[in-house]
Design an enzyme around this catalytic site. Structure first.
Site, PDB file in Angstrom:
ATOM      1  N   ARG A  32       0.767  -1.240   0.000  1.00 17.72           N
ATOM      2  CA  ARG A  32       0.000   0.000   0.000  1.00 17.72           C
ATOM      3  C   ARG A  32       0.797   1.288   0.000  1.00 17.72           C
ATOM      4  NH1 ARG A  32      -4.089  -1.906   4.582  1.00 17.72           N
ATOM      5  NH2 ARG A  32      -2.104  -2.806   5.196  1.00 17.72           N
ATOM      6  N   TYR A 152      -3.971 -17.217  13.718  1.00 17.47           N
ATOM      7  CA  TYR A 152      -5.148 -16.815  12.930  1.00 17.47           C
ATOM      8  C   TYR A 152      -6.200 -17.923  12.906  1.00 17.47           C
ATOM      9  CZ  TYR A 152      -2.542 -12.748  11.464  1.00 17.47           C
ATOM     10  OH  TYR A 152      -1.851 -11.570  11.481  1.00 17.47           O
TER      11      TYR A 152
HETATM   12  O1  CP3 Z   1       6.730  -8.354   1.779  1.00 19.27           O
HETATM   13  C1  CP3 Z   1       6.084  -8.293   0.720  1.00 19.27           C
HETATM   14  O2  CP3 Z   1       6.114  -7.304  -0.045  1.00 19.27           O
HETATM   15  C2  CP3 Z   1       5.320  -9.530   0.286  1.00 19.27           C
HETATM   16  C3  CP3 Z   1       3.984  -9.499   0.613  1.00 19.27           C
HETATM   17  C4  CP3 Z   1       3.446  -9.981   1.947  1.00 19.27           C
HETATM   18  C5  CP3 Z   1       2.073  -9.792   2.235  1.00 19.27           C
HETATM   19  N1  CP3 Z   1       1.790 -10.439   3.385  1.00 19.27           N
HETATM   20  C6  CP3 Z   1       1.148  -9.052   1.386  1.00 19.27           C
HETATM   21  C7  CP3 Z   1       0.007  -8.368   2.045  1.00 19.27           C
HETATM   22  C8  CP3 Z   1       3.991 -10.696   2.996  1.00 19.27           C
HETATM   23  C9  CP3 Z   1       5.425 -11.137   3.212  1.00 19.27           C
HETATM   24  C10 CP3 Z   1       2.926 -10.989   3.902  1.00 19.27           C
HETATM   25  C11 CP3 Z   1       3.092 -11.812   5.112  1.00 19.27           C
HETATM   26  C12 CP3 Z   1       2.080 -11.715   6.166  1.00 19.27           C
HETATM   27  N2  CP3 Z   1       0.725 -11.688   6.054  1.00 19.27           N
HETATM   28  C13 CP3 Z   1       2.384 -11.770   7.547  1.00 19.27           C
HETATM   29  C14 CP3 Z   1       3.764 -11.921   8.107  1.00 19.27           C
HETATM   30  C15 CP3 Z   1       4.532 -10.661   7.948  1.00 19.27           C
HETATM   31  C16 CP3 Z   1       4.200  -9.589   8.961  1.00 19.27           C
HETATM   32  O3  CP3 Z   1       3.783  -8.521   8.556  1.00 19.27           O
HETATM   33  O4  CP3 Z   1       4.416  -9.868  10.138  1.00 19.27           O
HETATM   34  C17 CP3 Z   1       1.181 -11.701   8.256  1.00 19.27           C
HETATM   35  C18 CP3 Z   1       1.025 -11.670   9.760  1.00 19.27           C
HETATM   36  C19 CP3 Z   1       0.126 -11.656   7.296  1.00 19.27           C
HETATM   37  C20 CP3 Z   1      -1.337 -11.603   7.541  1.00 19.27           C
HETATM   38  C21 CP3 Z   1      -1.876 -10.332   7.003  1.00 19.27           C
HETATM   39  N3  CP3 Z   1      -2.164 -10.126   5.650  1.00 19.27           N
HETATM   40  C22 CP3 Z   1      -2.134  -9.118   7.689  1.00 19.27           C
HETATM   41  C23 CP3 Z   1      -1.964  -8.901   9.163  1.00 19.27           C
HETATM   42  C24 CP3 Z   1      -2.549  -8.168   6.721  1.00 19.27           C
HETATM   43  C25 CP3 Z   1      -2.828  -6.692   6.893  1.00 19.27           C
HETATM   44  C26 CP3 Z   1      -4.265  -6.326   6.982  1.00 19.27           C
HETATM   45  C27 CP3 Z   1      -4.440  -4.841   6.740  1.00 19.27           C
HETATM   46  O5  CP3 Z   1      -5.197  -4.521   5.827  1.00 19.27           O
HETATM   47  O6  CP3 Z   1      -3.814  -4.041   7.432  1.00 19.27           O
HETATM   48  C28 CP3 Z   1      -2.581  -8.822   5.482  1.00 19.27           C
HETATM   49  C29 CP3 Z   1      -2.952  -8.233   4.183  1.00 19.27           C
HETATM   50  C30 CP3 Z   1      -1.819  -7.979   3.266  1.00 19.27           C
HETATM   51  N4  CP3 Z   1      -0.847  -8.904   2.965  1.00 19.27           N
HETATM   52  C31 CP3 Z   1      -1.602  -6.796   2.495  1.00 19.27           C
HETATM   53  C32 CP3 Z   1      -0.461  -7.045   1.716  1.00 19.27           C
HETATM   54  C33 CP3 Z   1       0.153  -6.132   0.690  1.00 19.27           C
HETATM   55  C34 CP3 Z   1      -2.486  -5.579   2.493  1.00 19.27           C
HETATM   56  C35 CP3 Z   1      -3.600  -5.883   1.553  1.00 19.27           C
HETATM   57  C36 CP3 Z   1      -4.253  -4.650   0.978  1.00 19.27           C
HETATM   58  O7  CP3 Z   1      -3.748  -4.160  -0.040  1.00 19.27           O
HETATM   59  O8  CP3 Z   1      -5.276  -4.226   1.517  1.00 19.27           O
END
Ligand code: CP3
Length: 345
Positions: A32, A152
């Protein structure tokens, strides 16, 4: 060794070999903070985007072009393999992963069946496209660590204290062991699929393991992370192990078998060097919130991370956790350049 491993600063640093400069990439570099990402994502949900190879390819490349980082990280999510085996799970914007029917007892466990390559055809397709497009720059594959996935699945969504997850762990050791074993197997399969398709390194995100005491981590999580890293030992790619708030766990995490230990911003890298086993490279660890401060602050703190990182056997510059959505992309581009120039050998 592949030719890539001889020349990529990222792979050299992971292997604790001499580097021309400190390599850098950013956790959550795709996402984002980038307007070009927000423009693409308006059309599809997060998990639908993750299963569309052309979109995955484009979104993975966006930060590589913008920031000049030394590695790409596959655009995906830790819950992708869970959804692929039929778990009702979605990512709610601004919330995170939410599970329809959480896993709470032995009767729920058969729903966590093994992951097969045919469950995620879009992953090797995207990885294959990316390996071509990246022309020698490494692609990092990743998966969720067993505790983080469990948090989760059991709590049913993001949670502050992981109450249901921890109470299952404390109250039902046999169910917990079976759950963690299934998650370790799913993670192993998911990482292998990415490596076989051409990923040059893998990172295990056990992001929320830092909520456990050292004793509980050792007894209830470490055996499963160890299993994951052992299963990938012959894959020939560096293995990175990361969690948040893991200062007290760094020694135990380093015993899990990864080549590189990720450190959040709470523990300075020279102190992390003392906490991990010898023979590890470190990755980290600028506080992502520092990127919201004026440039002179970013510069001073980044140089400090580099200085302390010199005490490690190998150092991959990164943030201590993911890029915050409000980060100015120009600051990340400038930071990459600063790290490259300031660390030149
Ligand atoms: O690093 C990168 O660029 C690769 C992409 C990546 C995503 N998720 C894309 C994503 C990676 C490495 C993850 C891992 C992930 N997902 C983790 C472990 C890493 C960390 O941050 O500790 C966890 C806990 C998740 C679970 C998850 N997915 C969460 C907590 C969220 C955020 C929710 C929010 O909207 O705040 C996501 C969604 C997510 N995963 C987004 C992205 C780019 C945001 C999605 C959007 O565009 O709305």
């Amino acid at each position: 060794m592949t030719p890539q491993a001889d020349v990529s600063p990222f792979l050299l640093a992971c292997r604790r070999k001499p580097v021309p400069y400190t390599p850098v990439w950013y956790m959550r570099q795709a996402g984002r903070a980038l307007p070009e990402y927000r423009a693409l994502r308006t059309k599809k949900s997060m998990l639908d985007a993750c299963s569309t190879p052309d979109l995955v390819t484009e979104i993975t490349m966006q930060p590589v072009r913008r920031y000049g980082v030394d590695a790409a990280v596959l655009f995906s999510d830790i819950v992708v393999p869970l959804r692929a085996i039929g778990v009702g799970i979605d990512i709610k914007p601004g919330v995170g992963p939410v599970v329809d029917r959480p896993i709470r007892s032995a009767a729920d466990l058969p729903r966590l069946r093994p992951l097969e390559a045919g469950d995620v055809p879009y992953v090797p397709q995207a990885v294959g496209n990316l390996v071509k497009e990246l022309a020698g720059k490494p692609l990092i594959g990743f998966a969720g660590g067993p505790f983080t996935l469990a948090s989760y699945l059991v709590d049913g969504g993001p949670s502050k204290n992981y109450e249901l997850t921890k109470s299952l762990m404390y109250a039902e050791p046999a169910v917990w062991a079976d759950l963690m074993d299934r998650l370790a197997e799913i993670t192993i399969a998911f990482l292998r699929i990415q490596v076989q398709a051409g990923a040059s390194a893998v990172q295990l995100f056990d992001s929320w393991a830092g909520s456990l005491s050292l004793d509980d981590y050792r007894a209830n999580v470490l055996p499963y992370s160890r299993k994951v890293f052992a299963a990938l030992a012959d894959a020939g790619v560096p293995r990175i192990h990361f969690g948040v708030g893991t200062g007290e766990l760094l020694g135990a995490m380093s015993e899990a078998g990864a080549d590189v230990v990720g450190v959040d911003w709470r523990v300075p890298l020279d102190e992390a060097v003392r906490r991990v086993e010898p023979g590890k490279a470190l990755q980290g660890n600028l506080d992502p919130a520092i990127l919201l401060a004026p440039w002179h602050v970013v510069e001073q703190r980044a140089l400090q991370v580099l200085e302390r990182g010199r005490t490690a056997e190998g150092h991959v510059f990164n943030l201590g956790h993911g890029v915050l959505p409000q980060t100015d992309p120009d600051v990340l581009a400038r930071l990459t350049e600063l790290v490259h120039v300031a660390s030149q050998r």
